[in-house]
Design a protein around this motif. Structure first.
Motif, PDB file in Angstrom:
ATOM      1  N   ALA A 189       0.812  -1.217   0.000  1.00 27.05           N
ATOM      2  CA  ALA A 189       0.000   0.000   0.000  1.00 27.05           C
ATOM      3  C   ALA A 189       0.847   1.269   0.000  1.00 27.05           C
ATOM      4  N   TYR A 190       2.108   1.139   0.404  1.00 26.53           N
ATOM      5  CA  TYR A 190       2.936   2.333   0.576  1.00 26.53           C
ATOM      6  C   TYR A 190       4.280   2.178  -0.130  1.00 26.53           C
ATOM      7  N   ALA A 191       4.657   3.213  -0.862  1.00 29.19           N
ATOM      8  CA  ALA A 191       6.044   3.370  -1.289  1.00 29.19           C
ATOM      9  C   ALA A 191       6.770   4.129  -0.179  1.00 29.19           C
ATOM     10  N   VAL A 192       8.088   3.972  -0.130  1.00 25.79           N
ATOM     11  CA  VAL A 192       8.873   4.667   0.887  1.00 25.79           C
ATOM     12  C   VAL A 192      10.081   5.322   0.227  1.00 25.79           C
ATOM     13  N   LEU A 193      10.268   6.597   0.503  1.00 25.21           N
ATOM     14  CA  LEU A 193      11.461   7.313   0.062  1.00 25.21           C
ATOM     15  C   LEU A 193      12.238   7.762   1.291  1.00 25.21           C
ATOM     16  N   GLY A 194      13.534   7.496   1.303  1.00 16.69           N
ATOM     17  CA  GLY A 194      14.403   7.962   2.365  1.00 16.69           C
ATOM     18  C   GLY A 194      15.151   9.199   1.893  1.00 16.69           C
ATOM     19  N   LEU A 195      14.853  10.341   2.485  1.00 18.98           N
ATOM     20  CA  LEU A 195      15.538  11.591   2.165  1.00 18.98           C
ATOM     21  C   LEU A 195      16.527  11.860   3.288  1.00 18.98           C
ATOM     22  N   MET A 196      17.810  11.662   3.023  1.00 20.09           N
ATOM     23  CA  MET A 196      18.803  11.615   4.086  1.00 20.09           C
ATOM     24  C   MET A 196      19.985  12.531   3.788  1.00 20.09           C
ATOM     25  N   GLY A 197      20.446  13.236   4.808  1.00 21.07           N
ATOM     26  CA  GLY A 197      21.638  14.057   4.688  1.00 21.07           C
ATOM     27  C   GLY A 197      21.455  15.400   5.360  1.00 21.07           C
ATOM     28  N   PRO A 198      22.549  16.117   5.587  1.00 21.87           N
ATOM     29  CA  PRO A 198      22.474  17.376   6.340  1.00 21.87           C
ATOM     30  C   PRO A 198      21.611  18.455   5.692  1.00 21.87           C
ATOM     31  N   ARG A 199      21.331  18.353   4.373  1.00 25.66           N
ATOM     32  CA  ARG A 199      20.482  19.345   3.702  1.00 25.66           C
ATOM     33  C   ARG A 199      19.062  18.805   3.455  1.00 25.66           C
ATOM     34  N   SER A 200      18.739  17.649   4.032  1.00 21.61           N
ATOM     35  CA  SER A 200      17.421  17.067   3.797  1.00 21.61           C
ATOM     36  C   SER A 200      16.314  17.962   4.328  1.00 21.61           C
ATOM     37  N   ARG A 201      16.530  18.591   5.466  1.00 19.05           N
ATOM     38  CA  ARG A 201      15.501  19.459   6.037  1.00 19.05           C
ATOM     39  C   ARG A 201      15.268  20.673   5.139  1.00 19.05           C
ATOM     40  N   GLU A 202      16.356  21.268   4.640  1.00 17.98           N
ATOM     41  CA  GLU A 202      16.230  22.424   3.757  1.00 17.98           C
ATOM     42  C   GLU A 202      15.429  22.065   2.507  1.00 17.98           C
ATOM     43  N   LEU A 203      15.761  20.934   1.922  1.00 15.94           N
ATOM     44  CA  LEU A 203      15.067  20.517   0.708  1.00 15.94           C
ATOM     45  C   LEU A 203      13.589  20.257   0.991  1.00 15.94           C
ATOM     46  N   LEU A 204      13.310  19.492   2.044  1.00 13.63           N
ATOM     47  CA  LEU A 204      11.925  19.148   2.342  1.00 13.63           C
ATOM     48  C   LEU A 204      11.109  20.392   2.682  1.00 13.63           C
ATOM     49  N   ALA A 205      11.753  21.377   3.277  1.00  9.36           N
ATOM     50  CA  ALA A 205      11.034  22.599   3.672  1.00  9.36           C
ATOM     51  C   ALA A 205      10.494  23.358   2.471  1.00  9.36           C
ATOM     52  N   THR A 206      11.102  23.188   1.316  1.00  7.90           N
ATOM     53  CA  THR A 206      10.609  23.876   0.124  1.00  7.90           C
ATOM     54  C   THR A 206       9.371  23.201  -0.459  1.00  7.90           C
ATOM     55  N   LEU A 207       9.041  22.007   0.041  1.00  4.09           N
ATOM     56  CA  LEU A 207       7.958  21.214  -0.540  1.00  4.09           C
ATOM     57  C   LEU A 207       6.772  21.033   0.395  1.00  4.09           C
ATOM     58  N   THR A 208       6.864  21.546   1.619  1.00  2.00           N
ATOM     59  CA  THR A 208       5.796  21.354   2.603  1.00  2.00           C
ATOM     60  C   THR A 208       5.635  22.602   3.452  1.00  2.00           C
TER      61      THR A 208
END
Length: 833
Positions: free
Chosen positions: A578-597
């Motif tokens: 039912a679920y795909a999983v993506l691992g977004l990992m690394g010191p800039r992961s928060r910066e990247l994710l913040a642009t999308l949510t």
């Protein structure tokens, strides 16, 4: 003719050497109501035509223990029963005609030493001294195992049957089993042509027929028969009686002296599956049609290695079936689908040398309710339901027979029956240059080929062709941000009013936590051993999400389902697809994710070890701040139909942050630097959290306790004598994989459980258990975090630090550093920042 009883404590289906061994060992354990049913005569399926080789070295320590026991059993069986067995301890020689094969043999020799086997590395001349008819001019070396042997399969089976009958086992021939009856998920009876036998325990030892027999109870037993060829020559002059068994894997050939004749057999790279449409009912003591054209190319290789074959007459050309499994490991244990239905089948042409040990441990399993030690390598619970598919088995068997003698390269991937299970992102990853590996049929990106290069493996024991590409992925995760497709994770939901209390008894850690918390925990058996290693996320007051490894999906769901208390208002559902999983990992992961949510991703609002449902692109996904690589990061659980859009959004935005696609090889090297454990390698059902340095995940004082607590309390009080440590080689040109011996001050103290090169620390890394052989306990109470000791002057830390370490790689000892803490970010500051 003896009449069939109306009931039995245990019914064994199949009278080959494995079925007779199970019967024999059940009797030795004191079982009296054991009934063995054979449809024709004992040994009539595949046992009667086996070559009878009895080797001891297997791929893992515990499988080697079973093979050693088999040798010990056969050595004394004739004295015990009075039935001749033909057992001889002649030894075996494996030869190498190139450096790659010789490294494989030397690595095997080191592994054998760590398992306690006597082993000698030979020069070509020394090999020829032991086998005078051997052509050794083009050899580079050989390995000799003096305790290996051979036996007569029919006589040995009759001896086991005789011993079983003496102890009260009823063995009936010419009784055809036609069905297995079940009720409420348990065995209740077997049906035969002579009536029904009520029983709560059935053992499927039906060999080539085991897939069909399992199907009667909807149990997956993935195996398929293949044709297997050997010849027996006319008597040969100069053939010394009792010669060691000779193996030349590059020639796909083995040679056994047999009463002055030479038996020569082959495991060809392209095999011939047989019986796809069903095995004939009357098949007994039968041969398959000769196929000289199929095997002829291998004659030349055999004659090159043993030139006397060129002038030898052939007395027998034999072709008979053997059954093979998709991963070339046999199937053992209680089925996950049906309680009381046990399996011992699919022995991949090593049934004779495996039967004694397999029979013993399965008898222990049946009597005690659990295996006597870790048998994950052959545990039937590793199999996926789809693997019973007849077409899949046919196509994989073309390859699996030949893999017995193929090079056992690190990271080797199967080439047949691929593409079975794919992530929703598979095509996107393939377009980006992914080179896929397979786990439980699931295609997973192991590494990404740089532009202009082909995504395929070039195998070696050194740095393979993907080494630099994976190193770049590794560094991207450490320095910027990487994206992993982790959709192969197994995912279960436990829901109901009693979900918290039911799950808290199963989990060693406390999962009765606030909604949105992620708990890292183990599931333990009553002996304190680790049955599963996973995370549990509380999604609601009455709902939990459990995430575990792809390889253990069947096993873990069966464990969960069988340990939910009867009558509890809680149900478990496998929602892996039912679920795909993506691992977004690394010191800039928060910066990247913040642009999308729009979600607040600050540590205050979204700390490590928590989970939230957030908007991401146009989707709603569960984001869990958890990591297996040792960096700031998020696992994103995405409804499968949204996976592609979420992936595209992340990749489009990722360019500004240095986003790099990363595969499982990079994940492995990253986790090794952090000394994160891997279930099935570093931890298993024989290893306790105290030994593995995981006591930080034990909720000792929670109400109701947890399964295995009492055993751990006893172990904590008496102390442990083995601990999992991290090791780093002082030489970066040697790579660690598994089972390399660990030496401390010149004493063998353990072996590597897993290894990988750590690109950040610039060293070959391994995890492995070391034992304090002087008998004093190692104090594990100071061990904490994911690493073991938090410092201090504990005996553990002092004992580890005071030693001088070496790891044996291909018969060469390489200096190493040992640590109870990871070699990278030991305080986990980067994870929690």
């Amino acid at each position: 003719m003896q009449s069939i009883p109306s009931s039995a404590d245990v019914v064994i289906i199949g009278g080959g050497i494995v079925g007779c061994s199970v019967a024999y060992h059940l009797a030795r354990r004191g079982c009296r109501g054991v009934l063995l049913l054979e449809r024709r005569q004992i040994t009539c399926g595949t046992t009667w035509h086996a070559a009878g080789l009895v080797g001891q070295l297997r791929a893992t320590h515990n499988l080697t223990r079973l093979a050693q026991y088999t040798t010990e059993l056969y050595e004394g069986l004739e004295r015990e029963t009075g039935q001749a067995t033909g057992f001889m301890q002649t030894g075996s020689i494996a030869v190498a005609a190139n450096e790659a094969r010789f490294e494989e043999l030397r690595r095997g020799a080191s592994m054998a030493r760590s398992f306690g086997l006597e082993v000698r590395v030979l020069s070509p001349g020394e090999a020829r001294e032991r086998w005078p008819l051997l052509a050794a001019d083009d050899l580079v070396g050989a390995v000799f195992l003096p305790k290996d042997g051979r036996t007569n399969p029919v006589d040995t089976t009759q001896a086991l049957a005789k011993g079983a009958r003496r102890a009260g086992v009823t063995i009936l021939e010419n009784v055809r089993v036609t069905g297995i009856r079940t009720a409420s998920g348990r065995v209740t009876a077997v049906e035969t042509g002579q009536g029904e036998v009520r029983t709560a325990k059935v053992v499927n030892c039906a060999g080539m027929w085991a897939r069909e027999v399992g199907g009667w109870a909807n149990v997956s037993v993935p195996l398929h028969a293949a044709e297997h060829f050997y010849i027996v020559t006319q008597p040969l002059a100069g053939l010394t009686p009792g010669l060691p068994v000779l193996r030349d894997a590059d020639a796909c050939s083995y040679f056994k002296e047999d009463a002055g004749k030479l038996l020569v057999g082959w495991f060809e790279p392209q095999a011939k599956p047989w019986g796809s449409e069903g095995i004939p009912e009357g098949f007994a003591f039968d041969q398959l049609p000769a196929d000289l054209a199929h095997i002829e190319p291998l004659f030349a290789s055999a004659m090159h290695r043993v030139p006397v074959l060129e002038s030898a007459g052939v007395q027998v050309f034999f072709n008979g079936p053997e059954s093979f499994t998709p991963d070339d490991r046999y199937l053992l244990g209680e089925s996950p689908e049906t309680r009381g239905l046990y399996v011992a089948a699919g022995f991949n042409s090593i049934g004779i040398q495996s039967a004694g040990g397999a029979g013993k441990v399965l008898a222990d399993w049946i009597v005690d309710g659990h295996p006597p030690f870790d048998l994950w390598d052959v545990d039937i619970r590793r199999c996926m339901p789809f693997q019973r598919n007849r077409r899949y088995l046919h196509d994989r068997t073309v390859e699996s027979l030949g893999l017995l003698y193929a090079m056992h390269w690190p990271f080797r991937q199967a080439v047949t029956a691929r593409g079975v299970r794919k992530s929703a992102l598979h095509d996107r990853l393939a377009a980006a240059g992914a080179c896929f590996g397979e786990v439980a049929g699931f295609e997973r990106a192991n590494w990404f080929a740089p532009k202009g290069t082909e995504p395929r493996y070039e195998y070696s024991y050194g740095r393979q062709n993907w080494f630099d590409a994976s190193a770049a992925e590794h560094r991207a995760v450490r320095e910027r941000v990487g994206l992993f497709d982790q959709s192969s994770f197994a995912k279960f939901i436990v829901r109901g009013a009693d979900a918290a209390s039911a799950l808290n008894r199963i989990c060693a850690n406390d999962v009765d936590v606030p909604v949105g918390r992620v708990v890292y925990t183990q599931w333990l058996n009553e002996r304190g051993g680790i049955e599963a290693d996973l995370t549990v996320t509380r999604e609601a007051e009455d709902a939990y999400l459990i995430v575990t490894a792809c390889a253990s999906q069947t096993r873990d769901f069966a464990w969960l389902s069988r340990h939910l208390p009867e009558g509890a208002r809680a149900a478990a559902v496998d929602v892996s697809s039912a679920y795909a999983v993506l691992g977004l990992m690394g010191p800039r992961s928060r910066e990247l994710l913040a642009t999308l949510t729009d979600a607040d991703l600050s540590t205050r609002a979204f700390p490590f070890g928590t989970s939230q449902v957030i908007d991401l692109g146009y989707a709603r996904v569960r984001a869990s701040r958890i990591t297996y690589v040792g960096e700031l990061g998020y696992e994103l659980y995405i409804p499968t139909e949204f996976a592609q859009s979420v992936y595209d959004v992340i990749v489009r935005a990722g360019g500004d942050f240095g986003l790099t696609l990363a595969g499982y090889h990079a994940m492995n090297s990253l986790r090794m630097e952090k000394a994160y454990r891997h279930w099935g390698h570093d931890i298993g059902d024989e290893d306790t959290p105290l030994e593995a340095g995981l006591q930080f995940a034990l909720a000792w004082k929670k109400a109701g306790g947890f399964i295995g607590r009492e055993a751990l309390v006893e172990q904590r009080e008496r102390g442990v004598q083995r601990l999992l440590v991290a090791l780093a080689l002082e030489r970066s040109d040697r790579l660690l994989y598994h089972n390399e011996p660990i030496w401390r001050d010149g004493v063998l103290v353990g072996r590597i459980t897993s290894g990988m090169f750590g690109h950040t620390v610039g060293a070959s890394l391994g995890l492995g258990y070391v034992s304090n052989r002087d008998g004093s306990d190692i104090d594990s109470t100071s061990a904490g975090g994911s690493t073991c000791a938090r410092g201090g002057a504990s005996l553990a830390a002092a004992w580890i630090a005071q030693g001088t370490y070496e790891v044996e790689v291909a018969a060469e000892r390489v200096p190493a550093r040992a640590s109870l803490r990871p070699f990278y970010d030991p305080a986990s500051e980067r994870v929690k920042g």
